[in-house]
Design an enzyme around this catalytic site. Structure first.
Site, PDB file in Angstrom:
ATOM      1  N   GLU A  21       0.791  -1.213   0.000  1.00 14.82           N
ATOM      2  CA  GLU A  21       0.000   0.000   0.000  1.00 14.82           C
ATOM      3  C   GLU A  21       0.837   1.283   0.000  1.00 14.82           C
ATOM      4  O   GLU A  21       0.359   2.334   0.379  1.00 14.82           O
ATOM      5  CB  GLU A  21      -0.911   0.020   1.242  1.00 14.82           C
ATOM      6  N   CYS A  22       2.080   1.225  -0.370  1.00 15.83           N
ATOM      7  CA  CYS A  22       3.008   2.341  -0.152  1.00 15.83           C
ATOM      8  C   CYS A  22       2.814   3.471  -1.161  1.00 15.83           C
ATOM      9  O   CYS A  22       2.225   3.298  -2.214  1.00 15.83           O
ATOM     10  CB  CYS A  22       4.438   1.838  -0.226  1.00 15.83           C
ATOM     11  N   THR A  23       3.374   4.648  -0.813  1.00 14.61           N
ATOM     12  CA  THR A  23       3.429   5.793  -1.720  1.00 14.61           C
ATOM     13  C   THR A  23       4.820   6.406  -1.614  1.00 14.61           C
ATOM     14  O   THR A  23       5.241   6.810  -0.531  1.00 14.61           O
ATOM     15  CB  THR A  23       2.372   6.851  -1.381  1.00 14.61           C
ATOM     16  N   GLU A  70       8.311  -0.199  -3.129  1.00 16.61           N
ATOM     17  CA  GLU A  70       6.989   0.208  -3.584  1.00 16.61           C
ATOM     18  C   GLU A  70       6.430  -0.930  -4.425  1.00 16.61           C
ATOM     19  O   GLU A  70       6.985  -1.276  -5.472  1.00 16.61           O
ATOM     20  CB  GLU A  70       7.098   1.483  -4.433  1.00 16.61           C
TER      21      GLU A  70
END
Length: 471
Positions: free
Chosen positions: A5-7, A100
């Site tokens: 779920e990274c940004t 990511e």
């Protein structure tokens, strides 16, 4: 276990307010809470033999190079699924964030499929790379070597920076990869999709697997009439991207440049972008905490319908477990240039702490354990976020005041320490930086306890379970 779920946010040295390079990422997870901690790994503690927990991939001892560097990391507290070191800065002031989670398509998977047995993943990359690299470009080449030799079972993006350069790498299929240098005056927003668009195989600012260009030609993978767009060739353009990934980039593009415009679901938002101002630490933290404020898509707002508020996935979310900004400064001596800004828990209710990385230990409150413990900032932040979520209109302003106060106090400690550090070196300097890190950790911990107390006081009269003869 996979943290999908990274940004990621990357900012070149001519695009930042102080001339530093910055690479940032929110390390997010799923429905299960994944406690994170802050560690420093000394050379003697680096594994001399390595086997992945998830894939059981063994690494040849010859690939665990001699004389590893000291480095910081933000691993999972339990360790039961591997290290998952996530991000850190080594003693040569090289930073790495990994990974990511990104997308792929059936065309490349039919040629170079992801591994079903063995291979490396997010669990492994920082531990196997960061202690062995001396600049950002070496990080790219090291990961490229590992991917080609051992392969991978998942699609990932990762970033590296030193004081001058930022590089972003994406895996392609089971053994291929591509990377490009981020221009000094540019920034990047990378959500959970394959992000690199324009690619030039004859330019030194672009590096890829040796056979990647021939592979594209041999299997007729390029849908474009001219040039190479890796997102079109190896990535996706799905309904999920339109709702889960693209809106995050669109919102931050418009924060960094209000003239950006566009549509939240646009599949072709550019990878390399330019802001209308110099970008600060506070800007990146705000972006990593954002939830579509002042749009109909804000879950906490009053503009949209219930359906609109659930349309797009925000960046700031309950599944933020650890967020970092890795900063290599150019306006201070090398001995204090590396700073790992770190926050645990949902970004809507936490504050970054600027930890020096030329250290030998980390503050106890950031040495999280797997069980709930309010002496640890991770669990305290989870509590404030879950209480704050019950009434953001009331608690949000308390959080904003808390965060500004905390950042100001940390900046002050950092400015004082930078000046005092001129008189120290070696072990004495590291002791001084350990002390400064402890002071900042204590400051933010105490401010967070105060925030929780203020939230309890404000929320007392707002409880549903109440009865008063004057009501």
């Amino acid at each position: 276990m996979k943290q999908t779920e990274c940004t990621t946010i990357l900012v070149g040295k001519k695009a930042t307010i102080d001339g530093s390079t910055m690479i940032a990422r929110s390390e997010d997870g799923g429905r299960t809470i994944i406690p994170e901690r802050f560690d420093v790994v000394m050379p003697g503690d680096q594994p001399k033999h390595y086997e992945s927990v998830i894939s059981h991939q063994k690494i040849d001892d010859a690939d665990l190079l001699e004389n590893p560097l000291r480095y910081t990391s933000a691993p999972d507290a339990s360790g039961k699924n591997g290290i998952w070191a996530a991000a850190g800065i080594n003693s040569d002031n090289v930073a790495m964030t990994a990974t990511e989670t990104i997308t792929t398509n059936s065309r490349i998977q039919g040629i170079d499929p992801l591994l079903e047995e063995g291979g490396l993943g997010e669990e492994d990359f920082v531990t196997l790379t960061l202690p062995y690299i001396h600049n950002a470009r070496e990080g790219v080449m090291r990961v490229g070597y590992l991917l080609e030799k051992y392969g991978t079972y998942e699609m990932n993006g990762m970033a590296f920076c030193d004081k001058d350069e930022i590089w972003y790498l994406e895996t392609i299929g089971g053994h291929h990869w591509a990377a490009r240098r981020i221009p000094d005056d540019a920034y990047v927003i990378a959500p959970n999709r394959l992000n690199i668009d324009e690619f030039k195989f004859d330019d030194p600012d672009f590096i890829a697997s040796q056979d990647l260009e021939n592979l594209i030609a041999e299997y007729h993978l390029n849908p474009d009439l001219n040039g190479y767009n890796l997102r079109h060739i190896f990535g996706s353009s799905t309904i999920k991207d339109a709702h889960y990934n693209n809106p995050r980039a669109w919102y931050i593009h418009n924060f960094f440049d209000p003239d950006f415009g566009g549509d939240p679901s646009d599949q072709d938002q550019p990878f390399i972008c330019h802001a209308n101002r110099k970008i600060s630490i506070e800007d990146i933290k705000w972006a990593e905490s954002s939830h579509y404020q002042d749009t109909p898509f804000d879950a906490y707002g009053d503009q949209g319908t219930p359906e609109q508020k659930k349309t797009f996935r925000p960046i700031g979310i309950n599944r933020n477990f650890e967020t970092h900004i890795l900063q290599i400064r150019n306006d201070v001596p090398e001995k204090i240039a590396g700073v790992q800004w770190l926050a645990f828990g949902p970004n809507t209710f936490n504050s970054m702490v600027p930890f020096y990385t030329n250290i030998t230990t980390t503050p106890a409150s950031f040495q999280t354990g797997p069980k709930f413990d309010l002496n640890k900032i991770f669990w305290l932040n989870k509590l404030t976020a879950q209480l704050g979520d019950t009434n953001f209109r009331v608690y949000g302003e308390l959080e904003a005041d808390f965060e500004q106060k905390s950042l100001a106090q940390c900046h002050k400690i950092q400015h004082e320490t930078d000046k005092e550090a001129e008189n120290y070196s070696g072990d004495e300097l590291q002791d001084k930086l350990n002390e400064a890190n402890q002071k900042m950790a204590n400051t933010v911990y105490n401010n967070t306890v105060e925030l929780l107390g203020n939230m309890v006081n404000e929320g007392h009269s707002l409880m549903t379970l109440k009865y008063d003869l004057l009501d």
